[in-house]
Motif scaffolding. Structure first.
Motif, PDB file in Angstrom:
ATOM      1  N   PHE A   1      -9.477  -7.949  -0.382  1.00 12.08           N
ATOM      2  CA  PHE A   1      -8.178  -7.966   0.296  1.00 12.08           C
ATOM      3  C   PHE A   1      -7.614  -9.384   0.241  1.00 12.08           C
ATOM      4  O   PHE A   1      -7.143  -9.829  -0.779  1.00 12.08           O
TER       5      PHE A   1
ATOM      6  N   LEU B   1      -1.770  -4.976   9.805  1.00 14.40           N
ATOM      7  CA  LEU B   1      -0.589  -4.186   9.464  1.00 14.40           C
ATOM      8  C   LEU B   1       0.414  -4.105  10.614  1.00 14.40           C
ATOM      9  O   LEU B   1       1.510  -3.569  10.433  1.00 14.40           O
TER      10      LEU B   1
ATOM     11  N   TRP C   1      -8.129  -4.894   8.264  1.00 14.00           N
ATOM     12  CA  TRP C   1      -6.919  -4.603   7.480  1.00 14.00           C
ATOM     13  C   TRP C   1      -5.900  -3.874   8.339  1.00 14.00           C
ATOM     14  O   TRP C   1      -4.705  -4.168   8.308  1.00 14.00           O
TER      15      TRP C   1
ATOM     16  N   TRP D   1       8.096  -5.838   2.503  1.00 14.12           N
ATOM     17  CA  TRP D   1       6.886  -6.669   2.583  1.00 14.12           C
ATOM     18  C   TRP D   1       7.221  -8.086   3.011  1.00 14.12           C
ATOM     19  O   TRP D   1       6.531  -8.701   3.812  1.00 14.12           O
TER      20      TRP D   1
ATOM     21  N   PHE E   1      -2.009   0.939  11.433  1.00 13.95           N
ATOM     22  CA  PHE E   1      -1.799   1.604  10.143  1.00 13.95           C
ATOM     23  C   PHE E   1      -0.767   2.724  10.263  1.00 13.95           C
ATOM     24  O   PHE E   1       0.143   2.850   9.431  1.00 13.95           O
TER      25      PHE E   1
ATOM     26  N   LYS F   1      -5.863  -0.420  -3.786  1.00 13.67           N
ATOM     27  CA  LYS F   1      -6.464   0.915  -3.764  1.00 13.67           C
ATOM     28  C   LYS F   1      -7.871   0.908  -4.360  1.00 13.67           C
ATOM     29  O   LYS F   1      -8.757   1.630  -3.900  1.00 13.67           O
TER      30      LYS F   1
ATOM     31  N   LEU G   1       2.426   2.806   1.873  1.00 14.59           N
ATOM     32  CA  LEU G   1       1.477   1.734   2.080  1.00 14.59           C
ATOM     33  C   LEU G   1       2.093   0.413   1.664  1.00 14.59           C
ATOM     34  O   LEU G   1       3.070   0.397   0.893  1.00 14.59           O
TER      35      LEU G   1
ATOM     36  N   THR H   1      -1.318  -3.040  -1.464  1.00 13.46           N
ATOM     37  CA  THR H   1      -2.539  -2.391  -0.986  1.00 13.46           C
ATOM     38  C   THR H   1      -3.518  -2.226  -2.147  1.00 13.46           C
ATOM     39  O   THR H   1      -3.199  -1.572  -3.148  1.00 13.46           O
TER      40      THR H   1
END
Length: 849
Positions: A143, A377, A373, A6, A316, A332, A326, A330
């Motif tokens: 987000f 990514l 989103w 990340w 994605f 969820k 993911l 993320t």
């Protein structure tokens, strides 16, 4: 390992900065969210206004219809009476099928600038601000601010949304309203402090009520999320939050309830027409067909465009392939919440039998958050180029969609990547709609006119002719006639102005034979010569026809009297009973009395043994006069119409007595009448006559009320037809006033009572209808339908107990009539007697069969 991955994409500081309330424009320049959204909104506003500056198109069917509605409300709010319940009832009833909030919000724009499609569409700037702010707020809550900012930007670039920002329809306001409600519901859902929970719950309740006043279909998108959170509070036994949602629901009802209580019946019937009947007429797939459930999914490339759909998905997938998981942060639960909205809304939209390109637009803003989103990514080292490259491509596609540029290669490129429709600005064209209206006003400046519009193309149709007439103070209306084969002669005989055109006649496939017959009757009829014509931009010719002679002629005169005078009456010497006869009245007087007054015309047998009489009551000029108020000039009005002596009129001579009745005060005075005698002779030859006036037609229809359901079908089919000839339905107001006066003079006249009841129902005057129907039940006590009508009006007024009492004689006289059982079931339901309601409402199956 996942943390290292990340941090390879975004540093911890960058991620934290999103959460602290700052926006990073691709990692460097920091600006506040409000400024960023304001800049996005301003870019969209400049783009939209630039398009309107160059575009010279005219509104098509639906936009023109809604634009006319906005002008109706603009006129209604010229003299608001905020504390008058009667005025508010009038406001709610102005738009029985379409909620009024968008119309009301458009008023300031059309007051500041002259009414036009361009100025009316300024209201979409308000809804754009609501939409962008709501999407940004949801994106931040679910987000981060980078996703939120890109999602807001995408809302400007989705083809479905920017195409319909230029159309004065309710779909874009619905989209913004739903997004705002969902934002408030999201804030309430995530809020942990009880005091603020109450504030968000109150805001949710008010916003949902307002959204319903934008359009009822907002319920399709908000129902599942509202149900989800409500059921969730029950499962968790969170009674505080459950009570907050209950109060929110109550607030919603308080907001939209006044409009719904006045229009619920028409709304229910219109929903049936707009869903089941429209779906059949348009050939939409039935719900048993899988295509009905994949219809909106297949439109995604049209709604979103391929680049904005595929690039986020690829981002994605690349992330998933590279890191096999993911992102660690993320959310969820955020995806689950968006899924509740998107899946629930999609299923309910698909459940609607009537499918259309624009009916699921409210799902797109939440989809833009998911797409944004996906855009974020892409790997950091080239994600910037992908995102801004995708944005540039979307802007290019928007330009090719909205402007006539790029030539054939450019448009082929656009259709490949954005396969939806185009909305090219029409530059340099000249449509004649304002000239058509000006021509009619110049020819008949003192009359309200209705144009029979025979073609129905995107550019020439009844709705946009009606709209340009509404701009001129509603003195000219447009209506489509010639839609039924057996009504062509009545349509041709009831209006004086008609529009025909050469070439394509438009969307008239369902009425092709009737429309062709109507065109022939007007274009080849000697009484409808072409008054003027125009060459249209598509190469066809538009013809404006005017009848000769005109049924109403108005001219100023030098002398002016203090009262209305009947100067002359021209009628055949003799006529058989029960047959329409031509008659001409010539009136003179002051403009105010001529325009606003009613005349009570009584033809009475002059022989000693003849007690027969009939009435020919109405407004002078059939209520079509538009006379100047501040003038010292008198006016003369010539009326050419038909009169109907009753079929049982006793043979002999008849003379005329005329009385003036003030609409406002109810005061009367006798009108001096010239000596005139009409002989009723069964052996006389009938004279050719024009169509009967609308009040006489209304009274003839009222004679069918005692027949019950069978008679009602005929009545309302005919009312649909004659309402086209009087767009403001002033004839029902005239009928209600004159019939009330006559019934007061003759309280035992059953025909007058039925006629007054019908006029009052058409006027949606509940109290007047109840009073008239109570008289009917006294005069016709053995007719079960008389009692059934009274019960129905009580139910319409939500007075279930009074309806039940009124229904008892009907059930005693006709206990097996299924309509009466259904009325009793509805009455029981409103009174909480559910077992009785269940039993009686089973009769619905008998009615439907």
């Amino acid at each position: 390992m996942s943390n290292i991955v990340w941090e390879a994409r975004f540093s911890f500081d960058e991620v934290q900065s999103y959460r602290e309330g700052k926006v990073i424009a691709e990692g460097s320049k920091k600006i506040t969210g409000a400024i960023a959204i304001s800049i996005i909104w301003l870019i969209g506003a400049i783009s939209d206004r630039l398009w309107f500056i160059f575009d010279r198109s005219v509104p098509a069917w639906d936009p023109a219809y809604y634009l006319t509605g906005s002008l109706i409300y603009r006129r209604a709010f010229e003299d608001p009476q905020w504390f008058s319940g009667q005025w508010w009832d009038y406001i709610w009833n102005l738009s029985a099928k379409i909620p009024p909030l968008v119309y009301i919000l458009t008023i300031p724009f059309q007051n500041i600038w002259d009414p036009s499609p361009d100025t009316a569409n300024l209201v979409h700037l308000l809804f754009s601000a609501i939409l962008l702010g709501s999407v940004y707020g949801i994106g931040c809550q679910l987000f981060n601010r980078q996703v939120a900012l890109w999602a807001a930007g995408l809302c400007l670039l989705l083809p479905a949304l920017y195409l319909y920002r230029f159309e004065y329809l309710l779909d874009y306001p619905v989209t913004a309203s739903v997004a705002f409600c969902f934002f408030l519901l999201t804030m309430w859902r995530k809020c942990e402090q009880p005091r603020y929970q109450w504030l968000w719950a109150i805001a949710v309740g008010i916003s949902v009520g307002l959204a319903f006043l934008v359009k009822q279909t907002t319920a399709l998108f908000l129902f599942v999320p509202l149900l989800w959170v409500t059921v969730g509070t029950l499962k968790r036994r969170d009674w505080g939050r459950f009570f907050q949602m209950a109060i929110a629901g109550l607030l919603s009802v308080l907001v939209f309830g006044p409009w719904l209580s006045n229009t619920w019946l028409l709304m229910i019937t219109s929903v049936q027409r707009a869903t089941i009947y429209a779906a059949r007429a348009e050939g939409d797939p039935p719900l048993t067909d899988p295509e009905a459930w994949t219809y909106y999914l297949s439109l995604l490339p049209d709604h979103v465009s391929w680049p904005l759909l595929l690039v986020p998905i690829v981002g994605f997938l690349l992330y998933l392939i590279r890191w096999r998981s993911l992102p660690p942060d993320t959310p969820k639960s955020s995806f689950a919440w968006l899924g509740v909205f998107l899946i629930g809304g999609y299923l309910l939209c698909s459940l609607n039998p009537n499918k259309d390109f624009r009916y699921n637009f409210a799902l797109l803003p939440m989809l833009s958050i998911v797409l944004a989103w996906g855009l974020t990514l892409w790997p950091k080292w080239w994600g910037v180029r992908v995102r801004w490259g995708t944005l540039a491509l979307a802007v290019l596609l928007m330009i090719l969609t909205l402007w006539p540029v790029g030539g054939v290669p450019g448009q082929q490129f656009r259709s490949l990547l954005s396969p939806g429709n185009t909305r090219h600005a029409e530059i340099g064209v000249n449509w004649p709609h304002p000239e058509i209206i000006s021509t009619i006003l110049a020819a008949e400046p003192y009359l309200q006119n209705t144009i029979g519009v025979l073609p129905s193309t995107e550019n020439i149709n009844q709705h946009n002719i009606d709209y340009y007439g509404a701009i001129k103070d509603f003195q000219v209306y447009g209506r489509q006639v010639g839609i039924a084969y057996d009504e062509v002669s009545q349509d041709a005989g009831s209006l004086c102005w008609f529009i025909t055109k050469t070439g394509d006649q438009g969307s008239v496939d369902r009425i092709k034979e009737a429309q062709a017959l109507m065109v022939t009757a007007i274009a080849q009829g000697p009484q409808f010569p072409v008054y003027r014509n125009w060459l249209l931009p598509d190469g066809s010719t538009l013809n404006l026809h005017r009848c000769t002679p005109s049924p109403v002629e108005v001219s100023p005169r030098a002398d002016i009297s203090e009262v209305v005078n009947l100067e002359a009456v021209i009628v055949p010497e003799s006529t058989p009973p029960g047959t329409p006869i031509p008659i001409t009245y010539i009136w003179s007087g002051p403009p105010q009395q001529l325009e606003s007054g009613l005349v009570l015309l009584t033809w009475t047998g002059s022989d000693d043994d003849n007690n027969t009489q009939w009435f020919h009551d109405r407004a002078i000029g059939s209520g079509r006069l538009e006379l100047p108020e501040d003038t010292a000039t008198g006016f003369e009005v010539v009326e050419r119409m038909a009169m109907l002596p009753p079929p049982d009129a006793t043979p002999g001579n008849y003379t005329l007595q005329a009385t003036y009745l003030s609409r406002e005060t109810g005061e009367t005075y006798a009108i001096a009448s010239p000596p005139i005698t009409l002989t009723i002779d069964p052996n006389a030859a009938p004279s050719p006559a024009p169509e009967l006036d609308l009040i006489t037609q209304l009274q003839q229809l009222a004679l069918k009320l005692p027949q019950g359901i069978q008679g009602l079908e005929v009545i309302f089919n005919e009312i649909r037809r004659i309402n086209q000839y009087d767009p403001v339905q002033d004839y029902t107001k005239q009928a209600q006033k004159t019939l009330a006066y006559r019934l007061n003079q003759e309280p035992d006249n059953l025909n007058l009572a039925y006629s007054l009841a019908l006029a009052s129902v058409l006027e949606q005057d509940v109290n007047g209808a109840i009073a008239a129907l109570e008289t009917v039940t006294k005069l016709d006590p053995n007719n079960p339908f008389a009692h059934g009508y009274l019960a129905f009006v009580h139910l319409y007024n939500f007075n279930a107990r009074a309806a039940e009492i009124a229904l008892k004689p009907a059930l005693e006289l006709s206990p097996e009539q299924p309509e009466f059982l259904v009325l009793r079931g509805v009455s029981a339901l409103l009174q909480g007697r559910f077992l009785q309601a269940k039993q009686d409402l089973q009769a619905l199956s008998l009615i439907n069969n």
